[in-house]
Write a protein that holds these residues in place. Structure first.
Motif, short mmCIF file in Angstrom:
data_model
loop_
_atom_site.label_atom_id
_atom_site.label_comp_id
_atom_site.label_asym_id
_atom_site.label_seq_id
_atom_site.Cartn_x
_atom_site.Cartn_y
_atom_site.Cartn_z
N UNK A 120 0.87 -1.17 0.04
CA UNK A 120 0.05 0.02 -0.04
C UNK A 120 0.96 1.20 -0.04
N UNK A 121 0.37 2.20 -0.69
CA UNK A 121 1.42 3.53 -0.94
C UNK A 121 0.57 4.70 -0.66
N UNK A 122 1.23 6.04 -0.46
CA UNK A 122 0.60 7.25 -0.45
C UNK A 122 1.34 7.90 -1.21
N UNK A 123 0.73 8.97 -1.83
CA UNK A 123 1.54 10.23 -2.49
C UNK A 123 1.26 11.33 -1.96
N UNK A 124 2.44 12.07 -1.92
CA UNK A 124 2.42 13.46 -1.48
C UNK A 124 2.34 14.58 -2.66
N UNK A 125 2.79 14.15 -3.76
CA UNK A 125 2.85 15.01 -5.05
C UNK A 125 2.63 13.87 -6.11
N UNK A 126 2.19 14.25 -7.31
CA UNK A 126 2.03 13.29 -8.39
C UNK A 126 3.28 13.37 -9.16
N UNK A 127 3.56 12.40 -10.12
CA UNK A 127 4.71 12.12 -10.93
C UNK A 127 4.73 13.28 -12.31
N UNK A 128 5.67 13.76 -12.78
CA UNK A 128 5.76 14.57 -13.95
C UNK A 128 6.30 13.88 -15.04
N UNK A 129 5.25 13.33 -15.87
CA UNK A 129 5.73 12.55 -17.07
C UNK A 129 6.27 13.36 -18.14
N UNK A 130 7.58 13.26 -18.51
CA UNK A 130 8.00 14.19 -19.48
C UNK A 130 7.43 14.05 -20.90
N UNK A 131 6.32 13.01 -21.10
CA UNK A 131 5.57 12.86 -22.27
C UNK A 131 4.12 13.62 -22.47
N UNK A 132 4.11 13.99 -21.01
CA UNK A 132 2.66 14.82 -20.62
C UNK A 132 2.90 15.98 -20.31
N UNK A 133 2.00 17.00 -20.64
CA UNK A 133 1.91 18.38 -20.13
C UNK A 133 1.56 18.60 -18.57
N UNK A 134 0.49 17.66 -18.29
CA UNK A 134 -0.05 17.58 -17.14
C UNK A 134 0.20 16.55 -16.14
N UNK A 135 0.24 16.54 -14.82
CA UNK A 135 0.20 15.44 -14.07
C UNK A 135 -1.16 14.64 -13.95
N UNK A 136 -1.24 13.64 -13.68
CA UNK A 136 -2.50 12.55 -13.78
C UNK A 136 -3.23 12.74 -12.63
N UNK A 137 -2.83 13.59 -11.47
CA UNK A 137 -3.60 14.10 -10.52
C UNK A 137 -3.50 15.37 -9.92
N UNK A 138 -4.13 15.86 -9.31
CA UNK A 138 -3.48 17.27 -8.20
C UNK A 138 -3.99 17.02 -7.07
N UNK A 139 -2.99 17.74 -6.28
CA UNK A 139 -3.37 17.71 -4.66
C UNK A 139 -3.14 18.98 -4.20
N UNK A 140 -3.73 19.50 -3.15
CA UNK A 140 -3.71 20.89 -2.59
C UNK A 140 -2.26 20.67 -1.89
N UNK A 141 -1.84 21.89 -1.46
CA UNK A 141 -0.53 21.96 -0.79
C UNK A 141 -0.45 21.06 0.44
N UNK A 142 -1.45 20.83 1.13
CA UNK A 142 -1.25 20.17 2.25
C UNK A 142 -2.10 18.87 2.28
N UNK A 143 -2.31 18.18 1.13
CA UNK A 143 -3.00 17.12 1.04
C UNK A 143 -2.21 15.71 0.50
N UNK A 144 -2.59 14.51 1.05
CA UNK A 144 -1.99 13.46 0.46
C UNK A 144 -2.95 12.40 -0.23
N UNK A 145 -2.55 11.62 -0.68
CA UNK A 145 -3.28 10.70 -1.77
C UNK A 145 -2.99 9.00 -1.39
N UNK A 146 -3.83 8.25 -0.77
CA UNK A 146 -3.88 6.90 -0.07
C UNK A 146 -4.05 6.21 -1.46
N UNK A 147 -3.20 5.14 -1.64
CA UNK A 147 -3.54 4.26 -2.63
C UNK A 147 -3.41 4.50 -3.84
#
Lengths: 330, 330
Positions: B188-215
């Motif tokens: 199980x994992x948790x993200x604090x920021x999304x990955x920046x894919x060099x082939x895409x202009x936008x990250x696949x999700x967004x988070x507020x400054x203070x948010x984390x994203x489980x799973x």
């Protein structure tokens, strides 16, 4: 800036306990003085001790183990350990063991380590030191020697001296070896973003979205130039050209290379940069005998990279760079 | 987003050439099919092959070497290798060698690997596979088994099967061993920021400054909850509680633990999180036999962390987790 931490007062303790959890069959953690040391400390004639402020992980605790460091002393973030901490580390060794300190060339680090060394001498210890000053980022010739800091190249010093100590080298031999290695060791780096120190609200420098900063120090010390980012190749050319002017190398010279991520630099980017370095060294007809790529000495979560070159003057150095170790992060 | 890259078309080639530059005494690079393989490939009865899309470095090429993988096949960023690439990798092995494929459970990966497997069978190869599905982040019970992805726990499968293969295990024994290990392996994992894919202009999700994203998945697949970040301990409690409900463990059960940085997570934070896991496992009276902390299977430059637990059902598993390897990133 979100960080996976708890109470900021306990960052160093929490981290070192986590490290001990991973390595509890091999290392001990002294929580009073924040020291990580080998369980089989007494195995060598000479104990190799290093350390410094935290925030440079895995340096130096990740290099404690067979074939590298005997002990690492861990200060607070960007603050070197006190003479008391360092003396406590020295006292962990057997009185019959000699001690070699590997010190990074920052004023406060040098002061505290040498102060502990002189206290240890008063206790009858056989002890000496080497000072690593591989950072060649400062352009001003006058202040140059003063400001050559100890940075990622230190890891190659750990490796070579650790291997030679495991082979039974004496304190004097290790000091001489260390001095020769350090004379041939130079490092230059470039930052793409500053470190976020959990003890400070502001980063130590700012960059525009498209800027990089050459020569910035591992605590955010002033670099030598900001410019627009272009490509990995451009970074590699800038750094290699500067290093080349220091070595005045000739075809066939033997070198070891350490490419080091500064904290938040993905391995993908480190290997792409390594490939640019490969091409440049090939153009120069340099005989590259050893290459290491990875996140070895960091500035918290700085994004950026450094390259350390070691001119190999003795084939033994190559042997020691390649010898087996039992540590967490080599 | 600055990245230390050159022409984005050549990212994978540049990276793998850089890797080969570091490891040219041990590994070869097939640039036509982006395959990294051991120089001493023929040494084992069964070759262990894995791979997938790139962007997960050091997975999987960092695990090629004695005691782990024989071959890694590297697709484009977040795109699995084609059946042609996989078949080319299989053909690098000796015809007398059997082949075991370690596949991560993503639909396109499974399709391509099984397609190559059936082509190899037509060529008379002795070949089989295991599918790793350790990710337990999906809450919806109906789609659960379908969507259990293969993530960081795969590295433990590489380690155990690689060690058993080096010991001379047969293809059938390795398949059975892999299946038993995978049944006991959850991540199980948790993200604090999304990955920046060099082939895409936008990250696949967004988070507020203070948010984390489980799973969230290693390609940015939907997670199970966003919430305000509080502390490392809070993350550890959330993830361990979820894992606990799957294992229904009892006092004294033996476990191995892999704590994995997702790309841009400094080791300092990984070890602090490891320490929180230590405390929780101690409270549960779990007998932790093996711990590994580091950046092992990433999502480009995502900031975040995952924990993989393996219930050790056979003491041999512990031995194989701890055995020596000659690879770049274990």
């Amino acid at each position: 800036m979100k960080k996976i931490t708890n109470n900021v007062q306990h960052i160093i303790r929490d981290m070192l306990q986590g490290f001990q959890f991973e390595n509890n069959d091999r290392v001990c953690y002294n929580s009073k003085h924040n020291i990580i040391y080998r369980k089989d400390l007494a195995q060598q004639n000479v104990a190799i001790i290093s350390g410094g402020g935290s925030g440079h992980e895995p340096a130096d605790f990740g290099y404690v183990g067979e074939g590298m460091l005997s002990i690492s002393i861990n200060g607070n973030i960007f603050v070197p350990p006190t003479p008391e901490q360092i003396l406590a580390a020295i006292r962990l060794t057997d009185k019959k063991q000699a001690v070699l300190l590997i010190i990074k060339n920052f004023q406060a680090d040098v002061q505290n380590f040498l102060s502990a060394e002189s206290l240890a001498k008063e206790e009858g210890r056989s002890i000496d030191h080497v000072i690593v000053n591989d950072d060649v980022s400062v352009e001003d010739a006058v202040s140059y020697s003063k400001r050559k800091r100890g940075v990622a190249g230190t890891i190659l010093v750990h490796k070579i001296l650790g291997a030679a100590a495991a082979e039974g080298y004496s304190l004097q031999q290790l000091k001489n070896l260390g001095s020769s290695v350090i004379k041939n060791l130079h490092t230059l780096g470039v930052a793409l973003s500053p470190a976020n120190n959990p003890n400070q609200t502001e980063p130590s420098f700012t960059l525009n979205d498209n800027e990089v900063y050459y020569g910035v120090g591992i605590h955010g010390e002033k670099g030598y130039r900001k410019e627009e980012f272009c490509s990995s190749e451009k970074l590699a050319i800038e750094l290699i050209n500067k290093l080349k002017s220091l070595y005045r190398w000739k075809q066939g010279d033997k070198f070891a290379i350490l490419i080091n991520g500064l904290g938040a630099t993905p391995l993908m980017e480190q290997y792409i940069f390594a490939n640019d370095i490969r091409r440049l060294m090939q153009l120069e007809n340099i005989d590259v005998r050893f290459v290491k790529v990875g996140t070895h000495l960091t500035s918290i979560d700085m994004k950026g990279i450094s390259i350390s070159l070691l001119k190999i003057e003795d084939p033994e150095w190559e042997k020691w760079l390649k010898s087996d170790v039992t540590v967490s992060s080599w």
